[in-house]
Design a protein around this motif. Structure first.
Motif: not given
Length: 421
Positions: A316-340
């Protein structure tokens, strides 16, 4: 690593038009066949009950801040049995409160959820059917939308992922069809929530790759769709919200035979598409969007999910409401990766990324205020988790609170999430 970008030329588009017409006929024929078949089945007398409790209608734009979670799991605490449900929660300051009247038992395994832009209706799809619920604007309670003829099912379509257009007029879904890319489309009656079958689109893959339908994304402006197809790569479409016309624009072939496009998200200006890829060369691949939906890979891709030796398995993947950050849900790893997000779609990993989440992360979403990011995990620990954004480190996620969406003693199998806007 760059990959091949293919346009849908005149021959492919001609095939699309022919297949789309045929697909619409087959879906209509299939719907009648399903209804007839269910009428002959025993043990399913409540699947399409007669209209008896009112059709329900949206009560205007929702003022509350609500999240709805679809769960599908096999219970073992009281013997082996399948449990399918929707559970709703009100979102408060660092709090999730179960909504009275927003827990719905389902007769099928749900795959995907979507809320209309005015927050009037919630749709759930799975096992070849679509159900609809009117959302109480104040409490978030759900009232099922029923048809006069078939009862609970508003339409028949075998969707794995669905979205509602920004103008609230169209419900679009990615079909599980493996022989071609099929976009199921329905017109939404905004006063009743009822659905009308529309043309949609069907596109053959020129690469001949195997289609593993996983995710459908729509741009915030409503002008593009992107269908993530696993090892089949990705197909993007132009979309006309005025008419509902869906037109194939181009195809991305998978990077390798062991790479899979799992999910995608558009930025707010429809200038960049971000694709989460699993398997070989896993990571996030941004693409600039040119005329007619032409995609050009951004230099520097893939951007690493940062899970080290742990396989990330993004889903899964989304961009936050501000449009400044992107997040990816890592199904296998059980984590969320974040980016500016920088100019041109270039990504930089956030401090502390990836952030620990539940077991088998299935979906991400943000609340109507933009203050919280929420995730579901089919393996629990927890089923539903709400993160706040760190006050000192930009974009960093901090766990705010959690909730169980079923039996608190075992994972509830949370598979999809939808939030009011």
């Amino acid at each position: 690593m760059d990959r091949q970008v293919q346009e849908c030329g005149p021959v492919a588009k001609g095939l699309t038009a022919q297949m789309s017409s045929k697909a619409s006929f087959l879906r209509m024929y299939g719907a009648l066949a399903v209804l007839a078949g269910l009428a002959c089945m025993t043990g399913c007398s409540g699947f399409f009950p007669p209209l008896s409790s009112g059709s329900g209608s949206g009560s205007g734009t929702t003022t509350g801040n609500f999240v709805y979670v679809a769960s599908s799991f096999t219970s073992t605490s009281s013997g082996t049995s399948s449990v399918y449900s929707i559970t709703g929660f009100a979102i408060g300051s660092a709090a999730l409160t179960a909504i009275s009247g927003a827990t719905e038992s389902l007769l099928f395994a749900p795959q995907t959820l979507a809320v209309t832009p005015t927050n009037s209706y919630l749709y759930v799809a799975g096992s070849g059917v679509i159900y609809g619920y009117a959302i109480n604007a104040t409490t978030g309670a759900l009232t099922q939308v029923l048809t006069a003829t078939s009862g609970q099912a508003l339409a028949n379509a075998n969707m794995v992922s669905m979205v509602v257009s920004p103008d609230g007029k169209w419900l679009l879904g990615l079909d599980v069809n493996q022989s071609a890319v099929v976009i199921d489309e329905f017109g939404i009656d905004t006063s009743t929530g009822l659905l009308t079958l529309e043309a949609g689109a069907t596109q053959a893959l020129t690469s001949g790759a195997t289609i593993v339908a996983s995710n459908l994304a729509i741009s915030p402006k409503g002008d593009y769709l992107a269908a993530s197809l696993g090892t089949g790569g990705l197909v993007d479409f132009t979309f006309a919200t005025g008419t509902g016309l869906v037109t194939p624009a181009g195809q991305l072939t998978a990077l390798t035979s062991s790479s899979a496009d799992q999910a995608a998200v558009f930025d707010s200006t429809s200038s960049t598409l971000y694709v989460a890829v699993s398997g070989t060369n896993a990571g996030v691949y941004p693409y600039t969007i040119g005329s007619g939906g032409a995609l050009t890979q951004v230099s520097g891709a893939p951007f690493s999910l940062g899970t080290g030796d742990t396989i990330p398995g993004p889903a899964s993947i989304l961009i936050d409401k501000t449009g400044k950050y992107l997040y990816v849900g890592n199904r296998t790893a059980g984590s969320i990766s974040g980016f500016s997000i920088a100019t041109g779609g270039v990504l930089t990993a956030l401090s502390g990324s990836p952030y620990v989440a539940g077991t088998t992360v299935t979906a991400l979403g943000y609340d109507s205020t933009g203050d919280y990011l929420l995730s579901t995990a089919s393996g629990g620990s927890p089923d539903l988790e709400m993160f706040s954004f760190d006050a000192t480190t930009a974009g960093k996620l901090d766990t705010s609170t959690t909730a169980s969406t079923g039996d608190p003693t075992e994972p509830a199998g949370a598979v999809a999430i939808a939030l009011t806007h």
